[in-house]
Write a protein that holds these residues in place. Structure first.
Motif, PDB file in Angstrom:
ATOM      1  N   GLU A   1      44.059  32.380  41.270  1.00 54.30           N
ATOM      2  CA  GLU A   1      44.921  31.871  40.158  1.00 54.30           C
ATOM      3  C   GLU A   1      46.408  32.260  40.353  1.00 54.30           C
ATOM      4  O   GLU A   1      47.157  31.447  40.158  1.00 54.30           O
ATOM      5  CB  GLU A   1      44.411  32.697  38.799  1.00 54.30           C
ATOM      6  CG  GLU A   1      43.190  32.308  38.189  1.00 54.30           C
ATOM      7  CD  GLU A   1      42.794  33.168  37.032  1.00 54.30           C
ATOM      8  OE1 GLU A   1      43.735  33.741  36.327  1.00 54.30           O
ATOM      9  OE2 GLU A   1      41.446  33.013  36.709  1.00 54.30           O
TER      10      GLU A   1
ATOM     11  N   ASN B   1      48.982  29.402  40.080  1.00 52.31           N
ATOM     12  CA  ASN B   1      50.083  29.560  39.071  1.00 52.31           C
ATOM     13  C   ASN B   1      51.543  29.723  39.774  1.00 52.31           C
ATOM     14  O   ASN B   1      52.521  29.306  38.980  1.00 52.31           O
ATOM     15  CB  ASN B   1      49.756  30.613  37.805  1.00 52.31           C
ATOM     16  CG  ASN B   1      48.691  30.353  37.009  1.00 52.31           C
ATOM     17  OD1 ASN B   1      48.353  29.402  36.559  1.00 52.31           O
ATOM     18  ND2 ASN B   1      47.870  31.306  36.864  1.00 52.31           N
TER      19      ASN B   1
ATOM     20  N   SER C   1      43.507  29.172  35.250  1.00 47.99           N
ATOM     21  CA  SER C   1      42.551  30.173  35.054  1.00 47.99           C
ATOM     22  C   SER C   1      41.285  29.439  35.777  1.00 47.99           C
ATOM     23  O   SER C   1      40.790  28.555  35.548  1.00 47.99           O
ATOM     24  CB  SER C   1      42.469  30.733  33.990  1.00 47.99           C
ATOM     25  OG  SER C   1      41.880  30.010  32.746  1.00 47.99           O
ATOM     26  N   CYS C   2      40.848  30.377  36.840  1.00 45.34           N
ATOM     27  CA  CYS C   2      39.549  29.969  37.607  1.00 45.34           C
ATOM     28  C   CYS C   2      38.463  30.611  36.938  1.00 45.34           C
ATOM     29  O   CYS C   2      38.487  32.072  36.786  1.00 45.34           O
ATOM     30  CB  CYS C   2      39.845  30.440  38.899  1.00 45.34           C
ATOM     31  SG  CYS C   2      41.174  29.399  39.794  1.00 45.34           S
TER      32      CYS C   2
ATOM     33  N   LEU D   1      37.569  24.957  35.902  1.00 45.34           N
ATOM     34  CA  LEU D   1      38.931  25.467  36.131  1.00 45.34           C
ATOM     35  C   LEU D   1      39.405  24.988  34.710  1.00 45.34           C
ATOM     36  O   LEU D   1      39.101  24.237  34.024  1.00 45.34           O
ATOM     37  CB  LEU D   1      39.708  24.674  37.032  1.00 45.34           C
ATOM     38  CG  LEU D   1      39.216  24.787  38.278  1.00 45.34           C
ATOM     39  CD1 LEU D   1      40.051  23.575  39.338  1.00 45.34           C
ATOM     40  CD2 LEU D   1      39.825  26.014  39.109  1.00 45.34           C
TER      41      LEU D   1
END
Length: 188
Positions: free
Chosen positions: A18, A22, A85-86, A91
């Motif tokens: 992430e 991000n 967010s994983c 996802l």
């Protein structure tokens, strides 16, 4: 920390955190790369709504009355960096964007029509089929609000109708476009 699976046969394993995703989203946002202008000639002919005041009259009849059958442009941009967010099963992404609509006059002047804030939560389960990356997206309803109307005297466009059309456009054109951009067909 995530434990990677043990390979029992040859396989390709790709792991993206992430933090990396991000950080990339933040870099693209900061660089201004998450902006796109869309004009009427960029939409597929089969798209149910063309960027003309005549089509937008469904949402704001006064717009069509004031500027009969004039072309329009949309300026799409992120208001904040997207968040990813994983999870093991999918996802999840949070998008914070805005769409500003302009009427393009015959002298090429752009007149602001309205500004929509579009926030969406998207969940996608990526899959690989053959040599193509595919996804099964699910758009969880986010707020679609109109922070301002640009033309004086025009009432607020009917946002619920527009939201339904945006969802339809995402399913009909957004997902196939993402697949074609991420994994173009190999040359014959």
């Amino acid at each position: 920390p995530t434990t990677l699976p043990v390979a029992h046969k040859p396989m390709l394993l790709l792991a993206v955190t992430e933090f990396v995703a991000n950080s990339a989203a933040f870099a693209y946002f900061t660089a201004g790369a998450l902006r796109r202008n869309i004009s009427s000639n960029m939409l597929p002919q089969r798209f149910p709504l063309q960027l003309r005041t005549k089509s937008m009259g469904l949402f704001s009849p006064e717009l069509q009355e004031r500027y009969p059958d004039q072309p329009m442009e949309l300026q799409l941009s992120a208001r904040e960096p997207p968040l990813l967010s994983c999870h093991p099963d999918a996802l999840h992404g949070a998008l914070f964007s805005s769409a500003e609509a302009f009427v393009v006059l015959p002298n090429a002047t752009r007149v602001p029509a309205f500004l929509l804030n579009i926030d969406a939560n998207v969940t996608g389960k990526p899959t690989v089929a053959g040599n193509r990356l595919r996804g099964t997206p699910c758009l969880r309803r986010g707020p679609l609000c109109l922070p301002r109307a640009g033309l004086r005297g025009l009432p607020v466009p009917q946002v619920k109708r527009l939201e339904t059309l945006l969802k339809f456009g995402l399913w009909l054109f957004g997902v196939p476009w993402a697949n074609s951009e991420c994994c173009p067909h190999p040359a014959p």
